[in-house]
Scaffold this motif. Structure first.
Motif, short mmCIF file in Angstrom:
data_model
loop_
_atom_site.label_atom_id
_atom_site.label_comp_id
_atom_site.label_asym_id
_atom_site.label_seq_id
_atom_site.Cartn_x
_atom_site.Cartn_y
_atom_site.Cartn_z
N CYS A 19 0.83 -1.21 0.00
CA CYS A 19 0.00 0.00 0.00
C CYS A 19 0.86 1.25 0.00
O CYS A 19 0.57 2.22 -0.70
CB CYS A 19 -0.93 0.00 1.22
N ALA A 20 1.93 1.24 0.82
CA ALA A 20 2.80 2.41 0.87
C ALA A 20 3.47 2.62 -0.48
O ALA A 20 3.64 3.75 -0.94
CB ALA A 20 3.85 2.25 1.97
N GLY A 23 1.56 4.57 -2.79
CA GLY A 23 1.32 5.95 -2.41
C GLY A 23 0.04 6.15 -1.62
O GLY A 23 -0.50 7.25 -1.56
N GLU A 24 -0.46 5.09 -0.97
CA GLU A 24 -1.70 5.17 -0.21
C GLU A 24 -1.43 4.87 1.26
O GLU A 24 -0.76 3.88 1.58
CB GLU A 24 -2.73 4.17 -0.75
N PRO A 25 -1.94 5.71 2.18
CA PRO A 25 -1.81 5.38 3.60
C PRO A 25 -2.66 4.16 3.92
O PRO A 25 -3.59 3.81 3.18
CB PRO A 25 -2.34 6.64 4.30
N PRO A 63 1.76 5.92 7.17
CA PRO A 63 1.78 6.97 6.15
C PRO A 63 2.02 6.39 4.77
O PRO A 63 2.36 5.21 4.61
CB PRO A 63 2.94 7.86 6.59
N SER A 64 1.86 7.22 3.77
CA SER A 64 2.00 6.78 2.38
C SER A 64 3.45 6.66 1.95
O SER A 64 3.74 6.17 0.87
CB SER A 64 1.25 7.74 1.44
N THR A 65 4.39 7.12 2.78
CA THR A 65 5.82 7.01 2.49
C THR A 65 6.51 6.31 3.66
O THR A 65 5.89 6.04 4.69
CB THR A 65 6.45 8.39 2.28
N ASP A 91 0.70 12.25 7.22
CA ASP A 91 1.32 11.83 5.97
C ASP A 91 2.48 12.74 5.58
O ASP A 91 3.54 12.28 5.17
CB ASP A 91 0.29 11.82 4.84
#
Length: 245
Positions: A19-20, A23-25, A63-65, A91
């Protein structure tokens, strides 16, 4: 940790990584016992606070990163979700959010401290790399618990966010005081908060004991409530090492 729990953690990690990478939390629930997170002798010693086999459930948001820090949050009620508007800030700062469910003000304070330490151990074990910063925060009674947790175990954290609630840590031996002073602290209150006088007093006591890395956010027209995204971001920026002003 048993093979079953190791496999479950691996599956969660793989899902989080996928998921990360997209680019999605990711927001999930995790549960664990003290026996799964701490060495056997520590889990045994903590049995008077919480049975070693009693499961605690946390809401965990990745988070997305790649995470740079974790915020262990202590809520005043049974909820464990980030307040409205905070997700985007988490994020931007690459913060893992983790908060125990059903550990609000009605739960004993020592159990709430332990649930927070367990949440930190879970996040560090499964989601954080070396060098990630470790923060604890809380609102109202949760802020008091957060202040107890970091002043009792200052080496486990790098900073704290106290929202309309904090307790003075009292006397501390030189080694513990030095560890407390090495961390960063944000005190957040406002002119309509009924805890404002106490928040300002506790902040002053920190400074009087040589804890220099503090920020007092005394907001206009602010009551006993959660801050909005902008003020939450100011707090995180200070904890990350910025001026926060």
């Amino acid at each position: 940790m048993t093979l079953r729990h190791a496999t479950a953690a691996l599956l969660v990690w793989l899902c989080a990584t996928a998921c990360a990478g997209a680019g999605e939390p990711l927001s999930i629930e995790r549960s664990a016992t003290a026996a799964e997170l701490f060495p056997v002798d520590q889990a045994r010693a903590l049995r008077s606070v919480l049975p070693a086999d009693e499961r605690v459930t946390w809401t965990l948001r990745l988070p997305s990163t790649t995470p740079r820090s974790v915020l262990v949050f202590v809520s005043p009620d049974a909820s464990a979700d980030p307040p409205p508007g905070w997700a985007a800030v988490l994020d931007r700062h690459a913060v893992v959010w983790i908060a125990a469910r059903d550990f609000g003000n009605r739960a004993p304070s020592n159990q709430r401290v332990l649930a927070a330490l367990m949440g930190l151990a879970l996040a560090q074990r499964d989601y954080l790399g070396a060098g990630a910063r470790r923060y604890i925060g809380g609102m109202s009674g949760g802020g008091r618990v957060a202040s107890t947790a970091i002043s009792t175990f200052p080496h486990r954290f790098d900073g704290a966010l106290y929202i309309v609630g904090a307790d003075d840590f009292g006397k501390a031996e030189p080694a513990r005081l030095a560890a407390i002073a090495a961390n960063r602290y944000v005190f957040l209150t406002g002119d309509r908060d009924f805890n404002r006088r106490e928040m300002r007093r506790v902040h002053r006591r920190y400074q009087e004991r040589g804890v220099a890395q503090t920020l007092l956010l005394d907001l206009p027209h602010f009551a006993h409530q959660y801050p909005g995204a902008d003020d939450f971001e100011r707090a995180l920026a200070f904890l990350d090492g910025g001026a926060g002003q």
